[in-house]
Design an enzyme around this catalytic site. Structure first.
Site, PDB file in Angstrom:
ATOM      1  N   LYS A 219       0.790  -1.152  -0.007  1.00  0.00           N
ATOM      2  CA  LYS A 219       0.272  -0.014   0.107  1.00  0.00           C
ATOM      3  C   LYS A 219       0.931   1.123  -0.001  1.00  0.00           C
ATOM      4  O   LYS A 219       0.791   2.285  -0.891  1.00  0.00           O
ATOM      5  CB  LYS A 219      -1.074  -0.144   1.193  1.00  0.00           C
ATOM      6  CG  LYS A 219      -1.817   1.164   1.425  1.00  0.00           C
ATOM      7  CD  LYS A 219      -2.893   1.073   2.479  1.00  0.00           C
ATOM      8  CE  LYS A 219      -3.483   2.478   2.484  1.00  0.00           C
ATOM      9  NZ  LYS A 219      -4.208   2.413   4.068  1.00  0.00           N
ATOM     10  N   GLU A 225      10.484  -4.675   4.493  1.00  0.00           N
ATOM     11  CA  GLU A 225      10.606  -6.173   4.115  1.00  0.00           C
ATOM     12  C   GLU A 225      10.331  -6.190   2.269  1.00  0.00           C
ATOM     13  O   GLU A 225      10.873  -7.085   1.764  1.00  0.00           O
ATOM     14  CB  GLU A 225       9.474  -7.065   4.617  1.00  0.00           C
ATOM     15  CG  GLU A 225       9.827  -7.371   6.215  1.00  0.00           C
ATOM     16  CD  GLU A 225       9.397  -6.082   6.977  1.00  0.00           C
ATOM     17  OE1 GLU A 225       8.935  -4.901   6.844  1.00  0.00           O
ATOM     18  OE2 GLU A 225       9.040  -6.254   8.182  1.00  0.00           O
ATOM     19  N   GLY A 280      -4.863  -1.713   5.051  1.00  0.00           N
ATOM     20  CA  GLY A 280      -4.014  -2.809   4.686  1.00  0.00           C
ATOM     21  C   GLY A 280      -4.854  -4.181   5.156  1.00  0.00           C
ATOM     22  O   GLY A 280      -4.829  -5.034   4.196  1.00  0.00           O
ATOM     23  N   ARG A 281      -5.215  -4.431   6.289  1.00  0.00           N
ATOM     24  CA  ARG A 281      -5.996  -5.583   6.586  1.00  0.00           C
ATOM     25  C   ARG A 281      -7.301  -5.592   6.416  1.00  0.00           C
ATOM     26  O   ARG A 281      -7.969  -6.812   6.204  1.00  0.00           O
ATOM     27  CB  ARG A 281      -5.640  -5.958   8.091  1.00  0.00           C
ATOM     28  CG  ARG A 281      -6.249  -4.672   8.980  1.00  0.00           C
ATOM     29  CD  ARG A 281      -5.948  -4.848  10.485  1.00  0.00           C
ATOM     30  NE  ARG A 281      -6.328  -3.699  11.123  1.00  0.00           N
ATOM     31  CZ  ARG A 281      -5.748  -2.477  11.300  1.00  0.00           C
ATOM     32  NH1 ARG A 281      -4.611  -2.494  10.662  1.00  0.00           N
ATOM     33  NH2 ARG A 281      -6.129  -1.558  12.042  1.00  0.00           N
ATOM     34  N   GLU A 366      -4.581  -6.425  14.716  1.00  0.00           N
ATOM     35  CA  GLU A 366      -4.178  -5.142  14.582  1.00  0.00           C
ATOM     36  C   GLU A 366      -5.067  -4.082  14.844  1.00  0.00           C
ATOM     37  O   GLU A 366      -4.807  -2.859  15.088  1.00  0.00           O
ATOM     38  CB  GLU A 366      -3.450  -5.111  13.230  1.00  0.00           C
ATOM     39  CG  GLU A 366      -2.450  -4.368  12.862  1.00  0.00           C
ATOM     40  CD  GLU A 366      -1.662  -4.505  11.553  1.00  0.00           C
ATOM     41  OE1 GLU A 366      -2.344  -3.815  10.155  1.00  0.00           O
ATOM     42  OE2 GLU A 366      -0.559  -4.524  11.280  1.00  0.00           O
ATOM     43  N   HIS A 398      -5.935 -32.937  18.170  1.00  0.00           N
ATOM     44  CA  HIS A 398      -4.711 -33.879  18.708  1.00  0.00           C
ATOM     45  C   HIS A 398      -3.464 -32.954  19.040  1.00  0.00           C
ATOM     46  O   HIS A 398      -2.340 -33.480  19.040  1.00  0.00           O
ATOM     47  CB  HIS A 398      -4.274 -34.679  17.360  1.00  0.00           C
ATOM     48  CG  HIS A 398      -5.455 -35.732  16.991  1.00  0.00           C
ATOM     49  ND1 HIS A 398      -5.655 -36.938  17.708  1.00  0.00           N
ATOM     50  CD2 HIS A 398      -6.458 -35.570  16.093  1.00  0.00           C
ATOM     51  CE1 HIS A 398      -6.827 -37.286  17.269  1.00  0.00           C
ATOM     52  NE2 HIS A 398      -6.985 -36.565  16.253  1.00  0.00           N
ATOM     53  N   LYS A 509      10.056  -0.882  14.066  1.00  0.00           N
ATOM     54  CA  LYS A 509      10.515  -0.726  12.612  1.00  0.00           C
ATOM     55  C   LYS A 509      11.489   0.309  12.861  1.00  0.00           C
ATOM     56  O   LYS A 509      12.722   0.375  12.340  1.00  0.00           O
ATOM     57  CB  LYS A 509       9.401  -0.034  11.795  1.00  0.00           C
ATOM     58  CG  LYS A 509       8.478  -1.041  11.195  1.00  0.00           C
ATOM     59  CD  LYS A 509       7.499  -0.380  10.242  1.00  0.00           C
ATOM     60  CE  LYS A 509       5.986  -1.291   9.763  1.00  0.00           C
ATOM     61  NZ  LYS A 509       5.407  -0.485   9.047  1.00  0.00           N
TER      62      LYS A 509
END
Ligand code: F6P
Length: 541
Positions: A219, A225, A280-281, A366, A398, A509
């Site tokens: 965005k 990254e 973003g999310r 977030e 399990h 960051k």
């Protein structure tokens, strides 16, 4: 705190805990928290059917929650008191409800049908650019699916690698995995998110640069990254193709930041835009979903958007007591704020939904991991967002279900299952679904231990929702994601927080960038805390 300071546009009074509607719930909790689900079911033969609601192809059974009719009445009164109606209208209208960033939160405009007036005051024609970008995405998706998008050396592209992180990765990965059954199997899809070079190396292993297209999804187009991985992708491509002009055939960008895309060297003709009013999310059905559209095709992508929209409309127009996202959001508040539950487990009984819990972690945490109100007041008297986690069933059974059944913590669960499987195989599906029904039953009703064997005791009274749908289709996935989006919104309204910013990710960051030079062997060690300095020394060797 003064009354004026505690006021905001949406909520008339001070802190949540000062509200009479909240205090009524506290009193009600004292009266009913010891009641057992066994008794609640015994007293009311119709509970299982009555405490259910249905919308957009999703059936929600919420009867196995530790609630009565009165609990629901009080929870919906709290929602009214907190201004849920006004806040929903404000969101759909495009008001700048993301106050700390001064933006609208108009992800609902991404899935509104063409030509539909959104009455978005702040973003007048949101629909037009949305459909323009969707058409451009469709053109690229169709070319790639038909083998007509050729790489620099004339070979058709058959590998698509999405580079992005957070909302620019989790939605695309989750949707690709969830809808893999609908995907074009001749195309290979890989996803790179982590700055750990292993992620890039493994994702590109065995791929030919001549046949590989990178989608750089960011965005802001400034995420460390993503830019680091995109640079490595450029090097990897040019090492083989040896001509910078190849970038135009092997890279496209998805972003809101045109200038930064150009500066990176991607032709803006190959850029698919979106807007600052898409968080973003909340972006998997914007151009961030380009890899999804390429994988499943334009028709299925648009069915997914229809599923989102159907849930949006349900959320916007349905009374609280039949409104799935509102019910789920209020139940989350009920356990989080009154029972002190710290987490919610999301347990999809469908292998295709294996990345759904990871996707939900960003969407929920977030959004609701906030410690100040919309007025900027520190929240000291109540809890906000719980921790979301989970794994597909039956695998989780399990592994961690032991704690949910017999541990000392209360873990409300969301079970998700389908009437029909996309991969019929003998009795597998009945076995799978028998486990869904058995687990929610065991959690709710438990079992008394034989004398002298207390370790066999299942006390029960452990709450769950069960969401059932016909089968996992693109439309159902859209409805499911929108269900959680709006549930989160409902929680945010009650907690009086901004679910659309994420300042909590900033500090780490900034510190990483500050520390980076000190990782080189000959650089001066910073004057830092003794732990950080010792770790740096150890790392440098
Ligand atoms: O680190 C947080 C975050 O800002 C997320 O909210 C976002 O989804 C992710 O980083 C990626 O951001 P971008 O799409 O701008 O690269």
């Amino acid at each position: 705190m003064s009354a004026e300071k505690g006021k905001n546009k949406f909520q008339g009074i001070f802190m949540l805990t000062d509200r009479l509607s909240y205090q009524a719930l506290e009193a009600h909790y004292q009266q009913i928290h010891k009641r057992h689900l066994r008794d609640l079911f015994k007293e009311d033969a119709g509970r299982g059917e009555r405490m259910s609601a249905e919308a957009a192809g999703l059936y929600l059974d919420y009867s196995k929650n530790r609630i009565t009719g009165e609990t629901l009445r009080l929870l919906t009164a709290l929602a009214d008191d907190c201004g849920l109606r006004e806040r929903i209208d404000a969101m759909f209208r495009g008001d700048k409800i993301n106050v700390t960033e001064g933006r609208s939160a108009l992800h609902t405009a991404l899935r509104a049908p063409r030509g539909r007036c959104l009455a978005a005051a702040a973003v007048p024609d949101a629909g037009k650019p949305v459909h323009k970008v969707l058409s451009r995405m469709a053109k690229l998706a169709n070319q790639l699916r038909a083998g007509e998008w050729l790489g620099f050396t004339g070979k058709p592209i058959c590998n698509i690698v999405n580079i992005g992180i957070g909302g620019s990765d989790l939605g695309p990965v989750m949707a690709y995995e969830a809808l893999r059954r609908y995907s074009k199997r001749k195309l290979k899809f890989r996803f790179v998110s982590n700055v750990d070079g292993t992620d890039f190396k493994e994702a590109t292993r065995g791929l030919s640069p001549e046949k590989t297209l990178f989608i750089v999804a960011s965005k802001t187009f400034e995420t460390l990254e993503t830019l680091t991985n995109a640079e490595s992708a450029k090097e990897w491509t040019l090492k083989k193709l040896r001509n910078p002009a190849a970038v135009a055939r092997h890279f496209v960008a998805v972003s809101t930041a045109e200038k930064k895309v150009a500066a990176f060297g991607i032709d803006t003709k190959n850029m698919f835009g979106f807007w600052d009013w898409v968080g973003g999310r909340y972006s998997m059905d914007s151009a961030i979903g380009l890899s999804t559209m390429i994988a499943i095709g334009v028709k299925h992508f648009s069915e997914m958007l229809d599923g989102f929209h159907a849930m949006d409309e349900h959320f916007r127009t349905t009374p609280w007591e039949r409104n799935l996202p509102v019910l789920m959001g209020l139940l989350t508040v009920w356990y989080n704020n009154f029972f002190g539950a710290q987490t919610v487990a999301v347990l999809p009984y469908d292998q295709y939904l294996k990345r759904f819990p990871a996707y939900l972690q960003q969407l929920t945490m977030e959004s609701t991991g906030k410690g100040v109100t919309l007025d900027g007041e520190a929240i000291a008297t109540y809890q906000t967002g719980p921790i979301f986690w989970g794994e597909p069933g039956t695998n989780g059974q399990h592994s961690f279900y032991q704690l949910i059944h017999q541990g000392t913590k209360l873990v409300p669960c969301d079970f998700i299952g389908f009437r029909k499987t996309l991969n019929p195989l003998g009795r597998h599906h009945d076995l799978l679904m028998a486990n869904v029904f058995a687990q929610s039953k065991a959690l709710a009703f438990g079992q008394v231990a034989p004398a002298g064997e207390p370790y066999r005791n299942f006390e029960g009274n452990r709450p769950s929702n069960t969401i059932l749908a016909e089968k996992l289709t693109p439309a159902i996935l859209g409805a499911l994601v929108a269900l959680y989006e709006h549930s989160v919104f409902t929680q945010g309204v009650v907690w009086n927080i901004n679910p659309f910013d994420q300042y909590g990710v900033q500090l780490g960051k900034v510190l990483a960038e500050e520390l980076l030079p000190s990782l080189s062997k000959n650089a001066r060690l910073p004057k830092d805390d003794s732990s950080t300095v010792a770790l740096l020394r150890k790392y440098r060797g």
